[in-house]
Design an enzyme around this catalytic site. Structure first.
Site, PDB file in Angstrom:
ATOM      1  N   ILE A 176       0.168  -3.879   6.456  1.00  0.00           N
ATOM      2  CA  ILE A 176      -0.484  -3.993   7.535  1.00  0.00           C
ATOM      3  C   ILE A 176      -1.321  -2.856   7.679  1.00  0.00           C
ATOM      4  O   ILE A 176      -2.011  -2.791   8.946  1.00  0.00           O
ATOM      5  CB  ILE A 176       0.742  -3.608   8.900  1.00  0.00           C
ATOM      6  CG1 ILE A 176       1.610  -2.487   8.270  1.00  0.00           C
ATOM      7  CG2 ILE A 176       1.587  -4.955   8.670  1.00  0.00           C
ATOM      8  CD1 ILE A 176       2.713  -2.381   9.495  1.00  0.00           C
ATOM      9  N   TYR A 212      18.441   2.616   6.113  1.00  0.00           N
ATOM     10  CA  TYR A 212      18.117   2.079   4.990  1.00  0.00           C
ATOM     11  C   TYR A 212      18.984   1.679   4.198  1.00  0.00           C
ATOM     12  O   TYR A 212      18.730   0.568   3.644  1.00  0.00           O
ATOM     13  CB  TYR A 212      17.107   3.484   4.413  1.00  0.00           C
ATOM     14  CG  TYR A 212      16.639   3.023   3.357  1.00  0.00           C
ATOM     15  CD1 TYR A 212      15.519   2.043   3.033  1.00  0.00           C
ATOM     16  CD2 TYR A 212      16.850   3.732   1.975  1.00  0.00           C
ATOM     17  CE1 TYR A 212      14.727   2.334   1.984  1.00  0.00           C
ATOM     18  CE2 TYR A 212      16.055   3.830   0.757  1.00  0.00           C
ATOM     19  CZ  TYR A 212      15.227   2.930   0.797  1.00  0.00           C
ATOM     20  OH  TYR A 212      14.509   2.543  -0.435  1.00  0.00           O
ATOM     21  N   LEU A 227       0.897  -1.158   0.053  1.00  0.00           N
ATOM     22  CA  LEU A 227      -0.001  -0.069   0.029  1.00  0.00           C
ATOM     23  C   LEU A 227       1.022   1.366  -0.038  1.00  0.00           C
ATOM     24  O   LEU A 227       0.361   2.408   0.351  1.00  0.00           O
ATOM     25  CB  LEU A 227      -0.976   0.031   1.376  1.00  0.00           C
ATOM     26  CG  LEU A 227      -2.099  -0.968   1.131  1.00  0.00           C
ATOM     27  CD1 LEU A 227      -3.142  -0.934   2.373  1.00  0.00           C
ATOM     28  CD2 LEU A 227      -2.888  -1.036  -0.026  1.00  0.00           C
ATOM     29  N   GLY A 228       2.160   1.113  -0.444  1.00  0.00           N
ATOM     30  CA  GLY A 228       2.802   2.365  -0.232  1.00  0.00           C
ATOM     31  C   GLY A 228       2.968   2.930  -1.751  1.00  0.00           C
ATOM     32  O   GLY A 228       2.075   2.838  -2.337  1.00  0.00           O
ATOM     33  N   GLN A 229       3.825   3.541  -2.043  1.00  0.00           N
ATOM     34  CA  GLN A 229       4.012   4.443  -3.240  1.00  0.00           C
ATOM     35  C   GLN A 229       3.993   3.466  -4.570  1.00  0.00           C
ATOM     36  O   GLN A 229       3.415   3.938  -5.519  1.00  0.00           O
ATOM     37  CB  GLN A 229       5.195   5.524  -3.399  1.00  0.00           C
ATOM     38  CG  GLN A 229       5.345   6.327  -4.542  1.00  0.00           C
ATOM     39  CD  GLN A 229       6.537   7.075  -4.823  1.00  0.00           C
ATOM     40  OE1 GLN A 229       7.491   6.632  -4.066  1.00  0.00           O
ATOM     41  NE2 GLN A 229       6.810   7.851  -5.752  1.00  0.00           N
ATOM     42  N   LEU A 230       4.685   2.392  -4.365  1.00  0.00           N
ATOM     43  CA  LEU A 230       4.979   1.688  -5.376  1.00  0.00           C
ATOM     44  C   LEU A 230       3.952   0.204  -5.734  1.00  0.00           C
ATOM     45  O   LEU A 230       3.644  -0.021  -6.986  1.00  0.00           O
ATOM     46  CB  LEU A 230       6.198   1.123  -5.824  1.00  0.00           C
ATOM     47  CG  LEU A 230       7.344   2.197  -5.638  1.00  0.00           C
ATOM     48  CD1 LEU A 230       8.707   1.633  -5.737  1.00  0.00           C
ATOM     49  CD2 LEU A 230       7.089   3.400  -6.657  1.00  0.00           C
TER      50      LEU A 230
HETATM   51  N1  LIG Z   1       9.703   5.067  -3.842  1.00  0.00           N
HETATM   52  C1  LIG Z   1      11.253   4.981  -4.140  1.00  0.00           C
HETATM   53  O1  LIG Z   1      11.646   6.027  -4.539  1.00  0.00           O
HETATM   54  C2  LIG Z   1      11.871   3.685  -3.953  1.00  0.00           C
HETATM   55  C3  LIG Z   1      13.267   3.956  -4.523  1.00  0.00           C
HETATM   56  C4  LIG Z   1      14.085   2.884  -4.302  1.00  0.00           C
HETATM   57  C5  LIG Z   1      13.600   1.787  -3.759  1.00  0.00           C
HETATM   58  N2  LIG Z   1      12.277   1.633  -3.317  1.00  0.00           N
HETATM   59  C6  LIG Z   1      12.008   0.465  -2.749  1.00  0.00           C
HETATM   60  O2  LIG Z   1      10.786  -0.020  -3.203  1.00  0.00           O
HETATM   61  C7  LIG Z   1       9.931  -0.687  -2.184  1.00  0.00           C
HETATM   62  C8  LIG Z   1       8.530  -0.050  -2.217  1.00  0.00           C
HETATM   63  O3  LIG Z   1       8.519   1.581  -1.835  1.00  0.00           O
HETATM   64  P1  LIG Z   1       7.493   2.295  -1.474  1.00  0.00           P
HETATM   65  O4  LIG Z   1       8.053   3.781  -2.239  1.00  0.00           O
HETATM   66  O5  LIG Z   1       6.360   1.986  -2.216  1.00  0.00           O
HETATM   67  O6  LIG Z   1       7.453   2.454   0.147  1.00  0.00           O
HETATM   68  P2  LIG Z   1       6.511   2.988   0.895  1.00  0.00           P
HETATM   69  O7  LIG Z   1       7.218   3.576   2.168  1.00  0.00           O
HETATM   70  O8  LIG Z   1       5.625   4.011   0.219  1.00  0.00           O
HETATM   71  O9  LIG Z   1       5.709   1.974   1.336  1.00  0.00           O
HETATM   72  C9  LIG Z   1       5.985   0.900   2.141  1.00  0.00           C
HETATM   73  C10 LIG Z   1       4.994   0.027   2.826  1.00  0.00           C
HETATM   74  O10 LIG Z   1       5.294  -0.909   3.701  1.00  0.00           O
HETATM   75  C11 LIG Z   1       4.686  -1.292   4.662  1.00  0.00           C
HETATM   76  N3  LIG Z   1       5.063  -1.602   5.834  1.00  0.00           N
HETATM   77  C12 LIG Z   1       5.680  -1.289   7.018  1.00  0.00           C
HETATM   78  N4  LIG Z   1       6.161  -1.961   7.939  1.00  0.00           N
HETATM   79  C13 LIG Z   1       5.545  -3.116   7.414  1.00  0.00           C
HETATM   80  C14 LIG Z   1       5.451  -4.430   8.217  1.00  0.00           C
HETATM   81  N5  LIG Z   1       5.913  -4.785   9.297  1.00  0.00           N
HETATM   82  N6  LIG Z   1       4.755  -5.517   7.318  1.00  0.00           N
HETATM   83  C15 LIG Z   1       4.297  -5.312   6.229  1.00  0.00           C
HETATM   84  N7  LIG Z   1       4.372  -4.078   5.528  1.00  0.00           N
HETATM   85  C16 LIG Z   1       4.783  -3.022   6.403  1.00  0.00           C
HETATM   86  C17 LIG Z   1       3.968   0.264   5.012  1.00  0.00           C
HETATM   87  O11 LIG Z   1       2.670   0.158   5.527  1.00  0.00           O
HETATM   88  C18 LIG Z   1       3.973   0.772   3.422  1.00  0.00           C
HETATM   89  O12 LIG Z   1       2.692   0.581   3.104  1.00  0.00           O
HETATM   90  C19 LIG Z   1      10.749  -0.277  -0.911  1.00  0.00           C
HETATM   91  O13 LIG Z   1      11.543  -1.553  -0.496  1.00  0.00           O
HETATM   92  C20 LIG Z   1      11.728   0.694  -0.947  1.00  0.00           C
HETATM   93  O14 LIG Z   1      12.917   0.727  -0.253  1.00  0.00           O
HETATM   94  C21 LIG Z   1      11.597   2.802  -3.314  1.00  0.00           C
HETATM   95  C1  LIG Z   2      15.760   6.523  -3.258  1.00  0.00           C
HETATM   96  C2  LIG Z   2      14.740   5.655  -2.309  1.00  0.00           C
HETATM   97  O1  LIG Z   2      15.261   4.610  -1.908  1.00  0.00           O
HETATM   98  C3  LIG Z   2      13.748   6.620  -1.606  1.00  0.00           C
HETATM   99  N1  LIG Z   2      12.984   7.396  -2.532  1.00  0.00           N
HETATM  100  C4  LIG Z   2      14.305   7.397  -0.697  1.00  0.00           C
HETATM  101  O2  LIG Z   2      14.525   8.614  -0.899  1.00  0.00           O
HETATM  102  O3  LIG Z   2      14.343   6.953   0.589  1.00  0.00           O
END
Ligand SMILES: NC(=O)c1ccc[n+]([C@@H]2O[C@H](COP(=O)([O-])OP(=O)(O)OC[C@H]3O[C@@H](n4cnc5c(N)ncnc54)[C@H](O)[C@@H]3O)[C@@H](O)[C@H]2O)c1
Ligand SMILES: C[C@@H](O)[C@H](N)C(=O)O
Length: 373
Positions: free
Chosen positions: A89, A195, A64-67
């Protein structure tokens, strides 16, 4: 059977098994309840974790996060709605709940993860649960639990059940001593955030499980991801999403990074397509298991200049957040993703001009865009 005896037996079997490469036929065992098990790993596991004629059965953690929701939409188009389970969660909004299977899953609950995988005959996992860079620094114990203990849980479940496992890493897996312009796949990695440390750990553990147990681990290091219809979860690159909301709402934006801070970035459609492409790539095309992927690289000033072309009254000011600035200053400025391009044909669609037009159009500035043109 007492735990120590089981461990000894597992170790002795591992030592006796014929060595194919450096892989053995014993996966790590969780001693839960009264029925600990050893699950043999098929030595030819890479060829298929499910019948090639079937669609994979997919679980997305932290969906349910950004991606995650965008990924579920893409995978459901390809594999069928009911073959893709979104989990988190948090409580899903109505439109997400009604768009396909959703279940509660806490990445820290190993037994629950195992039940989900078994009961739903899961074959692929996209492990998205994480605390990102800025929120991770604000709560290190929680970031350590979710990003490291959670990772161990998903690795073990994946190894025990022959799953294909995707874990995203990040530009944040590099640090101030890495070459920053450009940053290649293989170089020094000494990140300064929990992180980044947890993501280097994920890369290394995934690759270790691949070599040791044959786990079909695949990993992309994403740049900062920019999306229109989902909010970022507390990262250092979040400014590059917020700027579009504010430009269309008020014509003003206060940036929390310095004007000259250059970071690699990607539009979400490219990111999700790259993720599906690496998961579908034949194993023999993957010379590595962790790849950089990139699309563009820009500073807040350059992004603002591009926005100005569409929103002539747009104004950007700077109020630097020292925590985020220190993180950004330790990250890659440009990302070398030539291995991904060479091995499995990675190619991005969105450069800065297309990104800005798409984002502004989404946020309802069509009239302004039309006027400016
Ligand atoms: N968005 C970016 O720019 C970016 C860049 C590089 C890597 N990533 C990676 O991609 C993945 C997804 O990123 P995102 O931007 O959607 O992250 P986000 O922070 O938007 O979402 C993360 C989700 O993890 C959930 N979460 C937290 N604790 C939890 C638990 N105990 N059990 C289950 N779920 C739990 C949260 O409720 C949240 O919905 C991450 O692993 C992130 O590191 C994202
Ligand atoms: C780059 C990436 O992992 C994430 N958007 C952060 O800024 O933490």
């Amino acid at each position: 059977m007492p735990v120590v005896r089981m461990l000894r037996q597992a170790l002795s079997q591992a030592m006796q098994s014929p060595c194919c490469g450096c892989r053995t036929s014993v996966v790590p065992v969780r001693f839960l309840g009264v029925s600990p098990r050893q699950v043999p790993v098929d030595a030819n596991f890479h060829s298929a974790s499910f019948s090639e004629t079937d669609h994979p059965r997919v679980l997305i953690t932290g969906g349910l996060g950004q991606l995650g929701v965008g990924l579920a939409n893409l995978l459901r188009k390809r594999f069928g709605k009911d073959n893709v389970i979104l989990s988190d969660i948090r409580k899903p909004p109505d439109h997400v709940f009604h768009s396909g299977p959703f279940i509660y899953s806490d990445i820290l609950d190993y037994k629950n993860l195992r039940e989900i995988v078994v009961n739903n005959r899961i074959t692929w996992v996209f492990h998205y649960s994480a605390l990102l860079s800025a929120v991770g620094e604000a709560n290190v114990p929680l970031a350590r639990a979710v990003n490291i203990t959670g990772l161990h849980n998903i690795l073990d479940v994946a190894a025990e059940h022959n799953l294909r496992l995707f874990i995203p890493s990040t530009i944040g897996a590099f640090g101030p001593t890495s070459p920053r312009n450009p940053t290649p796949d293989l170089c020094i990695q000494r990140p300064r955030t929990i992180y980044g440390v947890s993501k280097v750990h994920a890369e290394l553990m995934g690759e270790y499980y691949h070599h040791r147990y044959g786990l079909d681990f695949r990993c992309l290091r994403y740049p900062g991801i920019i999306s229109a219809d989902s909010q970022p979860g507390g990262g250092t690159t979040d400014y590059a999403v917020q700027i579009f909301h504010d430009a269309t709402k008020s014509g003003k934006f206060e940036c929390n990074l310095k004007a000259s801070t250059r970071l690699p970035m990607m539009y979400i459609d490219d990111c999700l397509r790259a993720t599906l492409e690496v998961m579908e790539a034949p194993a023999e095309r993957l010379s590595m298991r962790t790849y950089n992927v990139n699309a563009m690289s820009f500073t807040p000033e350059e992004l603002a200049q591009e926005v100005l072309k569409h929103v002539p009254e747009f104004q950007i000011t700077y109020h630097v957040d020292p925590v985020r600035q220190a993180i950004a200053d330790s990250w890659p400025m440009n990302f070398d993703d030539s291995n991904a391009r060479k091995d499995w044909g990675w190619k991005h669609d969105f450069d800065l001009p297309e990104l800005v037009t798409t984002m502004l159009n989404f946020h309802g500035s069509d009239t302004r865009v039309a006027q400016a043109n």
